[in-house]
Design a protein around this motif. Structure first.
Motif, PDB file in Angstrom:
ATOM      1  N   SER A  53      -5.852 -12.856  -3.521  1.00  0.00           N
ATOM      2  CA  SER A  53      -5.140 -13.246  -4.737  1.00  0.00           C
ATOM      3  C   SER A  53      -5.200 -14.755  -4.948  1.00  0.00           C
ATOM      4  O   SER A  53      -5.224 -15.226  -6.090  1.00  0.00           O
ATOM      5  CB  SER A  53      -3.669 -12.800  -4.663  1.00  0.00           C
ATOM      6  N   VAL A  66      -4.151 -10.501  -8.630  1.00  0.00           N
ATOM      7  CA  VAL A  66      -3.085  -9.787  -7.930  1.00  0.00           C
ATOM      8  C   VAL A  66      -2.790  -8.449  -8.592  1.00  0.00           C
ATOM      9  O   VAL A  66      -2.396  -7.483  -7.919  1.00  0.00           O
ATOM     10  CB  VAL A  66      -1.814 -10.662  -7.851  1.00  0.00           C
ATOM     11  N   ASP A  67      -2.994  -8.350  -9.914  1.00  0.00           N
ATOM     12  CA  ASP A  67      -2.752  -7.077 -10.596  1.00  0.00           C
ATOM     13  C   ASP A  67      -3.780  -6.024 -10.204  1.00  0.00           C
ATOM     14  O   ASP A  67      -3.476  -4.823 -10.188  1.00  0.00           O
ATOM     15  CB  ASP A  67      -2.778  -7.289 -12.115  1.00  0.00           C
ATOM     16  N   THR A  70      -3.099  -5.495  -5.783  1.00  0.00           N
ATOM     17  CA  THR A  70      -1.876  -4.894  -5.242  1.00  0.00           C
ATOM     18  C   THR A  70      -1.948  -3.374  -5.138  1.00  0.00           C
ATOM     19  O   THR A  70      -1.621  -2.806  -4.079  1.00  0.00           O
ATOM     20  CB  THR A  70      -0.650  -5.319  -6.073  1.00  0.00           C
ATOM     21  N   THR A 132       5.286  -5.259  -1.917  1.00  0.00           N
ATOM     22  CA  THR A 132       5.776  -5.453  -3.277  1.00  0.00           C
ATOM     23  C   THR A 132       6.425  -6.824  -3.430  1.00  0.00           C
ATOM     24  O   THR A 132       6.213  -7.521  -4.433  1.00  0.00           O
ATOM     25  CB  THR A 132       6.778  -4.346  -3.642  1.00  0.00           C
ATOM     26  N   ALA A 135       3.678  -9.379  -3.478  1.00  0.00           N
ATOM     27  CA  ALA A 135       2.945  -9.318  -4.743  1.00  0.00           C
ATOM     28  C   ALA A 135       3.744  -9.976  -5.873  1.00  0.00           C
ATOM     29  O   ALA A 135       3.184 -10.716  -6.697  1.00  0.00           O
ATOM     30  CB  ALA A 135       2.626  -7.868  -5.087  1.00  0.00           C
ATOM     31  N   TRP A 140       2.683 -10.800  -9.617  1.00  0.00           N
ATOM     32  CA  TRP A 140       2.308  -9.433 -10.004  1.00  0.00           C
ATOM     33  C   TRP A 140       3.202  -8.939 -11.132  1.00  0.00           C
ATOM     34  O   TRP A 140       4.410  -9.162 -11.143  1.00  0.00           O
ATOM     35  CB  TRP A 140       2.450  -8.523  -8.783  1.00  0.00           C
ATOM     36  N   SER A 141       2.573  -8.246 -12.097  1.00  0.00           N
ATOM     37  CA  SER A 141       3.308  -7.689 -13.238  1.00  0.00           C
ATOM     38  C   SER A 141       3.000  -6.202 -13.360  1.00  0.00           C
ATOM     39  O   SER A 141       2.075  -5.816 -14.092  1.00  0.00           O
ATOM     40  CB  SER A 141       2.927  -8.416 -14.532  1.00  0.00           C
ATOM     41  N   PRO A 142       3.737  -5.331 -12.653  1.00  0.00           N
ATOM     42  CA  PRO A 142       3.433  -3.897 -12.685  1.00  0.00           C
ATOM     43  C   PRO A 142       3.898  -3.234 -13.972  1.00  0.00           C
ATOM     44  O   PRO A 142       4.804  -3.718 -14.649  1.00  0.00           O
ATOM     45  CB  PRO A 142       4.211  -3.357 -11.485  1.00  0.00           C
ATOM     46  N   ARG A 221      -3.847   1.908  -9.589  1.00  0.00           N
ATOM     47  CA  ARG A 221      -4.284   0.811 -10.472  1.00  0.00           C
ATOM     48  C   ARG A 221      -4.169   1.212 -11.942  1.00  0.00           C
ATOM     49  O   ARG A 221      -3.747   0.404 -12.778  1.00  0.00           O
ATOM     50  CB  ARG A 221      -5.718   0.424 -10.110  1.00  0.00           C
ATOM     51  N   ARG A 225      -1.398  -1.236 -13.240  1.00  0.00           N
ATOM     52  CA  ARG A 225      -2.028  -2.339 -13.968  1.00  0.00           C
ATOM     53  C   ARG A 225      -2.211  -2.020 -15.447  1.00  0.00           C
ATOM     54  O   ARG A 225      -1.936  -2.855 -16.318  1.00  0.00           O
ATOM     55  CB  ARG A 225      -3.390  -2.683 -13.353  1.00  0.00           C
TER      56      ARG A 225
END
Length: 256
Positions: A53, A66-67, A70, A132, A135, A140-142, A221, A225
């Motif tokens: 990342s 990172v998206d 992760t 998590t 991330a 990270w933006s899940p 993913r 994502r």
């Protein structure tokens, strides 16, 4: 002794649920105290997530690295615990006669496997919580449906557990150690965890997409994502692997 021929507490096996909980707690403690297992299940996935990342080594397509990474690292964590770690630990327990002795205890064999599965699930919860948190710290933006994520993780655990127990119950411990680590490394590279499957030639990619690690990483993913709905194709692949792996383990597992 309260009276002639009567003992307190009453002798005999504990309730089945208590035996399974006690064995699961023991299995979890043994796993978390094992330095090699912690390296495999916690340290390596975390380092991979942070390294790839932070450093632009591999082209992960549009969007933040990172998206992309992760979901793949979460899939790797499941595989490392349910397959690699469980196969190695169970293989050596079988070699040293631990399984044989436990099989003669009041805890039934299916209860022992249930306890092992519970220990795997507890470890995975800790892994996922740690990864998590890391991330999120990396930006990270899940997205997506949490239920789809849970289904993917559960079916992935079932698939890898079946394959790990099959390996541990049919091969010698040394062969299991070598094979499990080799499979871990191969699937790390070719399972869509770090390297996108689009980077592989068409025929190779088609074969790789049928693997459980690819189905788990791609399914996660797509949901986390891309915000996709229920990834039925990936869930179907994992279901097939779970049924085949657990069925074969139940049929061919040797306790001695």
């Amino acid at each position: 002794m309260t009276s002639t021929g009567t003992f307190a507490p009453r002798p005999g096996a504990a309730p089945l649920s208590r035996m399974i909980r006690a064995q699961a707690a023991l299995e979890t403690r043994m796993l978390l105290r094992n330095g090699e297992q912690l390296l495999l299940t916690v340290v390596i996935p975390t380092l991979l997530l942070v390294l790839f990342s932070a450093v632009d080594i591999i082209d992960t397509g549009s969007g933040k690295s990172v998206d992309f990474l992760t979901p793949g690292v979460l899939a790797l964590a499941v595989m490392s615990t349910a397959f690699t770690g469980q196969a190695i630990a169970t293989g050596f327990e079988r070699r040293y006669g631990v399984l044989k002795r436990l099989g003669a205890s009041p805890l039934p064999r299916w209860g022992l496997m249930t306890a092992k599965t519970a220990a795997v699930l507890v470890t995975e919860v800790l892994q996922i919580a740690l990864l998590t948190a890391v991330a999120f710290s990396l930006g990270w933006s899940p997205h997506g449906n949490p239920l789809a994520v849970v289904l993917l993780l559960v079916l992935g655990t079932a698939a890898f557990s079946g394959l790990g127990l099959l390996m541990a119950g049919t091969l010698k411990a040394e062969a299991t150690l070598a094979a499990a680590n080799l499979v871990f490394l191969l699937l790390l590279v070719g399972g869509g965890v770090i390297v996108p499957l689009e980077k592989f030639p068409g025929a190779v990619r088609t074969a790789l997409e049928a693997l459980p690690i690819s189905a788990l990483s791609d399914g996660l993913r797509d949901v986390l994502r891309d915000g996709a709905g229920m990834p039925w194709a990936d869930l179907g692949i994992l279901t097939v692997w779970a049924v085949l792996g657990l069925g074969a383990a139940a049929r061919f597992f040797r306790w001695e």
